[in-house]
Write a protein that holds these residues in place. Structure first.
Motif, mmCIF file in Angstrom:
data_model
loop_
_atom_site.group_PDB
_atom_site.id
_atom_site.type_symbol
_atom_site.label_atom_id
_atom_site.label_comp_id
_atom_site.label_asym_id
_atom_site.label_seq_id
_atom_site.Cartn_x
_atom_site.Cartn_y
_atom_site.Cartn_z
ATOM 1 N N THR A 12 30.144 14.337 -16.638
ATOM 2 C CA THR A 12 29.979 12.888 -16.638
ATOM 3 C C THR A 12 30.661 12.221 -15.443
ATOM 4 O O THR A 12 30.147 11.241 -14.907
ATOM 5 N N PHE A 13 31.792 12.750 -15.012
ATOM 6 C CA PHE A 13 32.577 12.113 -13.942
ATOM 7 C C PHE A 13 32.817 13.004 -12.722
ATOM 8 O O PHE A 13 33.910 12.981 -12.153
ATOM 9 N N PRO A 14 31.826 13.761 -12.260
ATOM 10 C CA PRO A 14 32.075 14.672 -11.144
ATOM 11 C C PRO A 14 32.478 13.949 -9.861
ATOM 12 O O PRO A 14 33.293 14.443 -9.087
ATOM 13 N N HIS A 15 31.932 12.770 -9.656
ATOM 14 C CA HIS A 15 32.232 11.997 -8.445
ATOM 15 C C HIS A 15 33.679 11.524 -8.406
ATOM 16 O O HIS A 15 34.231 11.292 -7.342
ATOM 17 N N LEU A 16 34.303 11.386 -9.571
ATOM 18 C CA LEU A 16 35.701 10.970 -9.626
ATOM 19 C C LEU A 16 36.659 12.163 -9.550
ATOM 20 O O LEU A 16 37.824 11.999 -9.203
ATOM 21 N N LEU A 17 36.161 13.352 -9.884
ATOM 22 C CA LEU A 17 37.017 14.525 -9.988
ATOM 23 C C LEU A 17 36.919 15.470 -8.790
ATOM 24 O O LEU A 17 37.844 16.233 -8.540
ATOM 25 N N LYS A 18 35.819 15.416 -8.074
ATOM 26 C CA LYS A 18 35.566 16.360 -6.988
ATOM 27 C C LYS A 18 36.727 16.397 -5.981
ATOM 28 O O LYS A 18 37.108 15.377 -5.424
ATOM 29 N N GLY A 19 37.273 17.605 -5.790
ATOM 30 C CA GLY A 19 38.325 17.819 -4.817
ATOM 31 C C GLY A 19 39.660 17.188 -5.154
ATOM 32 O O GLY A 19 40.554 17.139 -4.316
ATOM 33 N N ARG A 20 39.813 16.690 -6.364
ATOM 34 C CA ARG A 20 41.025 15.959 -6.749
ATOM 35 C C ARG A 20 41.986 16.838 -7.534
ATOM 36 O O ARG A 20 41.611 17.855 -8.096
ATOM 37 N N ALA A 60 35.730 21.953 -7.091
ATOM 38 C CA ALA A 60 36.955 22.326 -6.367
ATOM 39 C C ALA A 60 38.134 21.439 -6.770
ATOM 40 O O ALA A 60 38.866 20.935 -5.935
ATOM 41 N N CYS A 61 38.273 21.249 -8.076
ATOM 42 C CA CYS A 61 39.414 20.489 -8.606
ATOM 43 C C CYS A 61 40.642 21.385 -8.654
ATOM 44 O O CYS A 61 40.531 22.596 -8.751
ATOM 45 N N PHE A 62 41.781 20.763 -8.626
ATOM 46 C CA PHE A 62 43.041 21.450 -8.858
ATOM 47 C C PHE A 62 43.518 20.951 -10.221
ATOM 48 O O PHE A 62 44.077 19.863 -10.311
ATOM 49 N N ILE A 63 43.244 21.736 -11.264
ATOM 50 C CA ILE A 63 43.470 21.269 -12.630
ATOM 51 C C ILE A 63 44.775 21.827 -13.189
ATOM 52 O O ILE A 63 45.033 23.026 -13.113
ATOM 53 N N TRP A 64 45.560 20.929 -13.746
ATOM 54 C CA TRP A 64 46.761 21.307 -14.489
ATOM 55 C C TRP A 64 46.521 20.877 -15.923
ATOM 56 O O TRP A 64 46.248 19.708 -16.187
#
Length: 126
Positions: A12-20, A60-64
């Motif tokens: 739903t929110f790929p544009h907000l999460l991409k590379g973040r 390519a998110c950096f997810i914690w």
């Protein structure tokens, strides 16, 4: 359901999460462990965890991942139909992206859809 919600949120929110850098709060310890390990022994849950991993490749998110008690989880109310707090906070309604059943047998569907959605929404935001 917690695992499915994670997949849907990133669709739903790929544009907000991409590379973040993303802190993903979750109130279900089983789902939390599966997302951290990238593994679930139950076949249906394994498909969801795999789809989540494929999405993250596309974004390519950096997810914690962090645990949050249900009583402190801002997403708990809406998952039970209670949107009062979100309305107070000025949240906007967004169409929830639920993957079609055939995608679960073809994880590349998640990769392509996530990339495409991120690109389309990024283009619309410019």
């Amino acid at each position: 359901m917690e695992l499915l919600a994670a997949v849907c949120a990133y669709l739903t929110f790929p544009h907000l999460l991409k590379g973040r850098r993303v802190v993903h709060w979750i109130d279900n310890t089983g789902a939390l462990a599966a997302l951290i390990k990238g593994y679930a022994s139950a076949a249906d849950l394994a498909k969801i965890v795999h789809a989540f991993a494929v999405q993250n490749l596309a974004l390519a998110c950096f997810i914690w991942f962090e645990y949050v008690r249900s009583s402190a989880n801002i997403a708990d109310g809406p998952s039970r139909g209670d949107f009062e707090l979100l309305v107070e906070l000025g949240a906007k309604k967004v169409a929830f992206v639920l993957p079609p059943p055939e995608w679960w047998e073809k994880p590349r569907s998640f990769l392509h859809a996530t990339r495409l959605a991120a690109e389309q929404r990024e283009g619309g935001a410019k």
